[in-house]
Design a protein around this motif. Structure first.
Motif, mmCIF file in Angstrom:
data_model
loop_
_atom_site.group_PDB
_atom_site.id
_atom_site.type_symbol
_atom_site.label_atom_id
_atom_site.label_comp_id
_atom_site.label_asym_id
_atom_site.label_seq_id
_atom_site.Cartn_x
_atom_site.Cartn_y
_atom_site.Cartn_z
ATOM 1 N N ALA A 42 0.846 -1.203 0.000
ATOM 2 C CA ALA A 42 0.000 0.000 0.000
ATOM 3 C C ALA A 42 0.876 1.245 0.000
ATOM 4 O O ALA A 42 0.570 2.240 -0.661
ATOM 5 C CB ALA A 42 -0.942 -0.006 1.202
ATOM 6 N N HIS A 46 0.830 3.929 -2.895
ATOM 7 C CA HIS A 46 0.575 5.327 -2.560
ATOM 8 C C HIS A 46 1.677 6.216 -3.113
ATOM 9 O O HIS A 46 1.415 7.301 -3.642
ATOM 10 C CB HIS A 46 0.480 5.457 -1.038
ATOM 11 C CG HIS A 46 0.013 6.795 -0.580
ATOM 12 N ND1 HIS A 46 0.874 7.745 -0.096
ATOM 13 C CD2 HIS A 46 -1.214 7.347 -0.548
ATOM 14 C CE1 HIS A 46 0.178 8.824 0.214
ATOM 15 N NE2 HIS A 46 -1.079 8.615 -0.045
ATOM 16 N N ASP A 82 -7.421 -5.032 -5.387
ATOM 17 C CA ASP A 82 -6.929 -4.270 -4.235
ATOM 18 C C ASP A 82 -6.488 -2.863 -4.632
ATOM 19 O O ASP A 82 -6.744 -1.898 -3.907
ATOM 20 C CB ASP A 82 -5.757 -5.006 -3.570
ATOM 21 C CG ASP A 82 -6.208 -6.254 -2.835
ATOM 22 O OD1 ASP A 82 -7.428 -6.431 -2.648
ATOM 23 O OD2 ASP A 82 -5.336 -7.056 -2.447
ATOM 24 N N TRP A 85 -9.592 -0.889 -5.230
ATOM 25 C CA TRP A 85 -10.298 -0.603 -3.974
ATOM 26 C C TRP A 85 -9.610 0.546 -3.222
ATOM 27 O O TRP A 85 -10.277 1.385 -2.617
ATOM 28 C CB TRP A 85 -10.348 -1.869 -3.103
ATOM 29 C CG TRP A 85 -11.008 -1.638 -1.776
ATOM 30 C CD1 TRP A 85 -12.358 -1.487 -1.539
ATOM 31 C CD2 TRP A 85 -10.361 -1.506 -0.517
ATOM 32 N NE1 TRP A 85 -12.573 -1.276 -0.200
ATOM 33 C CE2 TRP A 85 -11.374 -1.285 0.456
ATOM 34 C CE3 TRP A 85 -9.027 -1.571 -0.094
ATOM 35 C CZ2 TRP A 85 -11.089 -1.118 1.817
ATOM 36 C CZ3 TRP A 85 -8.744 -1.409 1.249
ATOM 37 C CH2 TRP A 85 -9.762 -1.174 2.185
ATOM 38 N N LEU A 86 -8.274 0.584 -3.309
ATOM 39 C CA LEU A 86 -7.557 1.682 -2.645
ATOM 40 C C LEU A 86 -7.848 3.019 -3.321
ATOM 41 O O LEU A 86 -7.502 4.073 -2.795
ATOM 42 C CB LEU A 86 -6.053 1.412 -2.641
ATOM 43 C CG LEU A 86 -5.552 0.430 -1.576
ATOM 44 C CD1 LEU A 86 -4.087 0.097 -1.806
ATOM 45 C CD2 LEU A 86 -5.763 0.973 -0.162
ATOM 46 N N ILE A 291 -4.115 -6.243 2.045
ATOM 47 C CA ILE A 291 -5.146 -5.247 1.732
ATOM 48 C C ILE A 291 -6.524 -5.916 1.847
ATOM 49 O O ILE A 291 -7.462 -5.350 2.412
ATOM 50 C CB ILE A 291 -4.964 -4.681 0.307
ATOM 51 C CG1 ILE A 291 -3.541 -4.148 0.086
ATOM 52 C CG2 ILE A 291 -6.007 -3.616 -0.002
ATOM 53 C CD1 ILE A 291 -3.189 -2.938 0.860
ATOM 54 N N ARG A 295 -9.350 -4.857 4.455
ATOM 55 C CA ARG A 295 -10.665 -4.482 3.944
ATOM 56 C C ARG A 295 -11.748 -5.239 4.698
ATOM 57 O O ARG A 295 -12.742 -4.673 5.145
ATOM 58 C CB ARG A 295 -10.723 -4.815 2.443
ATOM 59 C CG ARG A 295 -12.083 -4.607 1.857
ATOM 60 C CD ARG A 295 -12.070 -4.828 0.349
ATOM 61 N NE ARG A 295 -13.396 -4.553 -0.187
ATOM 62 C CZ ARG A 295 -13.705 -4.610 -1.466
ATOM 63 N NH1 ARG A 295 -12.780 -4.923 -2.350
ATOM 64 N NH2 ARG A 295 -14.922 -4.343 -1.871
ATOM 65 N N PRO A 301 -10.419 2.566 2.489
ATOM 66 C CA PRO A 301 -9.305 3.009 1.634
ATOM 67 C C PRO A 301 -8.723 4.327 2.149
ATOM 68 O O PRO A 301 -7.503 4.513 2.162
ATOM 69 C CB PRO A 301 -9.951 3.184 0.267
ATOM 70 C CG PRO A 301 -11.172 2.340 0.293
ATOM 71 C CD PRO A 301 -11.644 2.311 1.715
ATOM 72 N N ILE A 304 -6.234 3.925 4.985
ATOM 73 C CA ILE A 304 -4.944 3.374 4.579
ATOM 74 C C ILE A 304 -4.124 4.449 3.861
ATOM 75 O O ILE A 304 -2.926 4.598 4.082
ATOM 76 C CB ILE A 304 -5.141 2.112 3.702
ATOM 77 C CG1 ILE A 304 -5.835 1.021 4.543
ATOM 78 C CG2 ILE A 304 -3.809 1.603 3.153
ATOM 79 C CD1 ILE A 304 -6.233 -0.212 3.758
ATOM 80 N N ARG A 305 -4.798 5.240 3.038
ATOM 81 C CA ARG A 305 -4.080 6.333 2.367
ATOM 82 C C ARG A 305 -3.603 7.368 3.383
ATOM 83 O O ARG A 305 -2.488 7.880 3.287
ATOM 84 C CB ARG A 305 -4.975 6.972 1.304
ATOM 85 C CG ARG A 305 -5.230 6.016 0.141
ATOM 86 C CD ARG A 305 -5.421 6.787 -1.157
ATOM 87 N NE ARG A 305 -6.507 7.738 -1.028
ATOM 88 C CZ ARG A 305 -7.757 7.488 -1.405
ATOM 89 N NH1 ARG A 305 -8.060 6.347 -1.963
ATOM 90 N NH2 ARG A 305 -8.680 8.392 -1.256
#
Ligand code: ATP
Ligand code: MG
Ligand code: MG
Length: 551
Positions: A42, A46, A82, A85-86, A291, A295, A301, A304-305
């Protein structure tokens, strides 16, 4: 407008744009499809998608699929799901390093023709011996001076399947005395007689990561090839290939520190072991740092970001406290999750003054500070459930719940006073008899005797039963895999406790899978993505209300 990420990579990109080295930013995220993505990925997602977005560029999703044995279509699909979804979208179609196999082969032939690559017959053990050490230079392979013609012939025959696995490799001819071990005639191709999920049985030789990666970047016009620090020593080799091949674009590699989280393992090999050994129920088990697991656990999301923003990007490896990740989701859910009531350890309360047939429909706000989240109906009845931990026959002043002869407020409802208990044959309390204090909805008792606290409740006749899965950290040790000792001995035996018969307020049965709630006084919960239904509600605890690990 995405906010620009301020870090050393952004500085490099800003300089590159300012001085014209690049006219647009093109990054890529290159997972190997040999497992599910985890929280470390992730961070990489990112960084790569985030930098592209922040600079008006784009980011490719490329499967780095050069090791067919460990890869599969299942992983290819989960990775795409994934990333989406993010909240990220890659440029065009997904890419595969394997789509470039023919081009990579043609370029290998080119290097052979230039006298810059050769077929070597040393076996693995001999090759290691010839390679030298960090303090000793290596020695040239006895096959290093083969003629171009012989090398071309042998390479063609490797490709045609004439040799057994391990019998021959193709190596770049660089420098066996280089202080950088990666430049000591690294392997470009090895023989692997296995089918590939994308190319079937077309190939029996497969390129190494070092040979394939930079050329894939060049083919795709990647400007900034961002990877983790362990590849820093590979950068001269990355450059060597790009410099010595007729590629049409000039990518550059940059490295950042990988994410390490305490109380967590993020090695795909170990995650796979947890799945294969049945320690968890699959890659998307809510305790997994994948992830898909996060979830299902109820992470959003956005959280996580947010976490990735909080940890930033640096040029060094460090260990991040998993409490930061937990903080990010707690903040998100505190702001956004509707409130609801659930009783996990039910004890019946009978309100002896309340008419048996009466049902009062109370209305409760869904959020204490966000009116726009609306309200829901709460049926109030003579028989209720409260949590067994919220009642005591006797208690000192610190206990702000229901006590015999004392008062408590039922959340969003009346103040009640406990009068007596009913016991079963074994002497266990099975019911509390109590009475309501009139006119106490939204008001203090008229006689001035205030309740001791506020507790949650659910109507026994209108509430619903649910399965509630109480998840906690999978490991109870800060560094479960330090020293690569048996990390399984650090498993938290309480990482999952299932409450099979919790009671939930009726509105919760209508929750959609993946909808999150704060169960008041209990924590944040999500309706299970796969197993929740209105008939058989299933909720997963995402995280408690407070951090109980660092207290
Ligand atoms: P693992 O060690 O878990 O197998 P990997 O690096 O081999 O991970 P890849 O699928 O090759 O897994 O990773 C895809 C991208 O994600 C790479 O660019 C890699 O550097 C990055 N990545 C993997 N793990 C982390 C991490 N913990 N922190 C940051 N980036 C990571
Ligand atoms: Mg990798
Ligand atoms: Mg790996």
């Amino acid at each position: 407008e995405p906010t620009p990420v301020k870090n050393f990579l952004q500085s490099i990109i800003s300089d590159d744009l300012a001085n014209g080295r690049v006219s647009e930013v093109h990054t890529r995220f290159p997972p190997e499809p040999n497992g599910y993505l985890h929280v470390g990925h992730a961070k990489s997602i990112h960084v790569n998608f985030g930098l592209a977005e922040a600079n008006g560029g784009c980011c490719n999703l490329r499967f780095d699929d050069t090791n067919p044995e460990k890869e599969s279509q299942e992983f290819i699909e989960s990775i795409q799901a994934d990333v989406r979804w993010l909240g990220f979208q890659w440029e065009g179609e997904v890419r595969y390093a394997s789509s470039y196999f023919q081009q990579l082969y043609d370029w290998a032939v080119y290097l052979v023709e230039q006298g810059k690559a050769y077929v070597c017959d040393l076996n693995a053990e001999q090759a290691r011996e010839y390679r030298g050490t960090l303090t000793e230079p290596g020695r040239n392979s006895p096959h290093r001076e083969r003629s171009v013609e012989e090398n071309l012939d042998l390479l063609a025959r490797m490709k045609a399947g004439e040799f057994a696995e391990g019998e021959k490799v193709l190596r770049a001819k660089i420098d066996m005395a280089s202080p950088n071990m990666n430049l000591r005639d690294p392997i470009m191709y090895r023989i692997r007689k296995v089918a590939h999920h994308q190319t079937g049985t077309d190939w029996v030789i497969y390129p190494t990561y070092d040979y394939a990666h930079g050329q894939g970047d060049a083919i795709e016009g990647i400007t900034h090839s961002i990877c983790t620090l362990e590849f820093e020593d590979h950068r001269p080799l990355y450059d060597w290939f790009v410099d010595n091949l007729p590629v049409t674009s000039r990518p550059r590699q940059y490295e950042f520190g990988r994410l390490n989280l305490n109380y967590t393992v993020t090695s795909k090999r170990k995650l796979k072991q947890l799945v294969d050994d049945g320690v968890v129920h699959g890659w998307d088990d809510p305790r997994m740092p994948t992830i898909a697991g996060m979830r299902r656990r109820g992470f959003t999301p956005g959280s996580i970001r947010k976490f990735c923003e909080m940890i930033g990007v640096t040029r060094s490896d460090g260990v991040v406290d998993v409490a930061m990740l937990e903080f990010a989701i707690r903040e998100d859910l505190n702001a956004n999750a509707p409130r609801a009531m659930a009783v996990l350890n039910p004890l019946k309360v009978v309100l002896t003054d309340y008419p048996e047939a009466q049902v009062e429909t109370l209305v409760a706000p869904n959020h204490p500070s966000r009116e726009e989240l609306g309200s829901r109906e709460l049926p109030f009845t003579r028989e209720l459930y409260i949590d067994a931990d919220d009642f005591r026959e006797e208690a000192n002043k610190k206990y702000k719940r229901l006590v015999l002869g004392k008062r408590v407020r039922l959340r969003n409802a009346y103040v009640i006073e406990a009068d007596s208990v009913v016991r079963d044959a074994a002497g266990e309390i099975v019911e509390v008899h109590a009475h309501t204090i009139p006119d106490t909805i939204g008001a203090d008792p008229a006689d001035g005797v205030k309740p001791k606290g506020v507790i949650q409740w659910v109507s026994a006749s209108h509430g619903r039963r649910a399965e509630v899965r109480l998840y906690d950290r999978l490991f109870n040790h800060e560094a479960p895999d330090r020293g690569d000792a048996d990390f399984l001995r650090h498993l938290n035996p309480e990482s999952l406790r299932v409450v099979e018969q919790a009671w939930i307020e009726p509105a919760l049965a209508g929750a959609l899978p993946e909808q999150s709630f704060q169960f008041e006084r209990e924590g944040y919960f999500v309706a299970d993505r796969f197993e929740h239904s209105a008939d058989q509600p299933v909720f997963n605890r995402t995280i408690g209300l407070r951090d109980t690990w660092n207290e």
